[in-house]
Design a protein around this motif. Structure first.
Motif, short mmCIF file in Angstrom:
data_model
loop_
_atom_site.label_atom_id
_atom_site.label_comp_id
_atom_site.label_asym_id
_atom_site.label_seq_id
_atom_site.Cartn_x
_atom_site.Cartn_y
_atom_site.Cartn_z
N ALA A 50 0.84 -1.21 0.00
CA ALA A 50 0.00 0.00 0.00
C ALA A 50 0.87 1.25 0.00
N ARG A 51 1.92 1.23 0.80
CA ARG A 51 2.82 2.39 0.86
C ARG A 51 3.56 2.58 -0.46
N MET A 52 4.07 1.49 -1.03
CA MET A 52 4.75 1.59 -2.33
C MET A 52 3.83 2.20 -3.38
N ARG A 53 2.62 1.68 -3.46
CA ARG A 53 1.67 2.18 -4.47
C ARG A 53 1.29 3.63 -4.22
N SER A 54 1.15 4.00 -2.95
CA SER A 54 0.77 5.39 -2.64
C SER A 54 1.85 6.37 -3.07
N LEU A 55 3.09 5.87 -3.20
CA LEU A 55 4.21 6.72 -3.61
C LEU A 55 4.56 6.52 -5.09
N GLY A 56 3.65 5.90 -5.84
CA GLY A 56 3.82 5.77 -7.28
C GLY A 56 4.71 4.63 -7.74
N MET A 57 5.00 3.71 -6.87
CA MET A 57 5.85 2.57 -7.25
C MET A 57 5.01 1.43 -7.81
N THR A 58 5.65 0.57 -8.58
CA THR A 58 5.04 -0.65 -9.10
C THR A 58 5.74 -1.83 -8.44
N PRO A 59 5.14 -2.41 -7.41
CA PRO A 59 5.78 -3.53 -6.74
C PRO A 59 5.93 -4.74 -7.67
N VAL A 60 7.05 -5.44 -7.55
CA VAL A 60 7.30 -6.66 -8.33
C VAL A 60 7.06 -7.84 -7.40
N PHE A 61 6.03 -8.62 -7.71
CA PHE A 61 5.67 -9.77 -6.89
C PHE A 61 6.32 -11.03 -7.45
N PRO A 62 6.54 -12.02 -6.58
CA PRO A 62 7.11 -13.28 -7.07
C PRO A 62 6.10 -14.04 -7.90
N ALA A 63 6.59 -14.78 -8.87
CA ALA A 63 5.75 -15.66 -9.67
C ALA A 63 5.99 -17.09 -9.22
N PHE A 64 5.14 -17.99 -9.62
CA PHE A 64 5.35 -19.40 -9.30
C PHE A 64 6.50 -19.91 -10.14
N ASN A 65 7.49 -20.48 -9.47
CA ASN A 65 8.70 -20.91 -10.17
C ASN A 65 8.72 -22.39 -10.51
N GLY A 66 7.65 -23.10 -10.18
CA GLY A 66 7.57 -24.51 -10.53
C GLY A 66 8.08 -25.46 -9.47
N LEU A 67 8.62 -24.93 -8.37
CA LEU A 67 9.11 -25.78 -7.29
C LEU A 67 7.96 -26.12 -6.35
N VAL A 68 7.83 -27.38 -6.01
CA VAL A 68 6.70 -27.81 -5.18
C VAL A 68 7.18 -28.63 -4.00
N PRO A 69 6.41 -28.64 -2.92
CA PRO A 69 6.77 -29.46 -1.76
C PRO A 69 6.53 -30.95 -2.05
#
Length: 166
Positions: free
Chosen positions: A124-143
């Motif tokens: 929320a803070r990043m977006r309020s300051l005009g940033m575009t957060p980079v979220f992790p994607a699923f990398n194919g590793l599973v338990p």
């Protein structure tokens, strides 16, 4: 804090330019070296520093284990199996990259919940300051528990990494 940011903005004109439109920030392993132990006050200072330095594409990796806890039970993986798969806080970056799992775990459920709540504030803070957060994607590793619950799927076991459990 908001006061520090406002004071800096009111101090006079600021000018900076970059030859590229995006300014990336952070390294995926820093989330375990340092960030795993940060509270909201420390994160707020960091996000404000990012804004003051023109960062607009920061990584947002905090709390991603909560997503696994939400999604993987639909595929037959229990909360206990997932918590046992997750490494301890200082090793989550390497678990997320598939280099190891379970090391110094299991991860406490309270830690997972707290990190998810913290991530909502950070983003929320990043977006309020005009940033575009980079979220992790699923990398194919599973338990391992997913492999056991979905035997019809095809899997490839990775080899060991530095003698750690993979």
């Amino acid at each position: 804090s908001e006061e520090v940011l406002q004071a800096a903005l009111q101090a006079g004109p600021l000018a900076a330019s970059r030859p590229v439109p995006w300014s990336h920030y952070q390294n995926v392993v820093t989330s375990s070296y340092s960030y795993a132990w940060w509270d909201w006050e420390r994160w707020e200072r960091e996000v404000d520093w990012m804004a003051l330095n023109g960062i607009n594409l920061p990584l947002a990796f905090t709390g991603q284990e909560a997503v696994w806890l939400k999604v993987l039970p639909r595929w037959g993986v229990s909360e206990g199996d997932l918590r046992a798969h997750f490494g301890g806080p200082a090793f989550l970056a390497w678990q997320r990259m598939g280099n190891l799992h379970s090391y110094m775990g299991p991860l406490p459920f309270s830690f997972i919940q707290d990190q998810a709540a913290l991530q909502r504030k950070i983003v929320a803070r990043m977006r309020s300051l005009g940033m575009t957060p980079v979220f992790p994607a699923f990398n194919g590793l599973v338990p391992d528990a997913l492999v056991a619950s979905q035997p019809q799927a095809r899997y490839r076991q990775l080899g060991p990494w530095a003698g750690m459990p993979t």
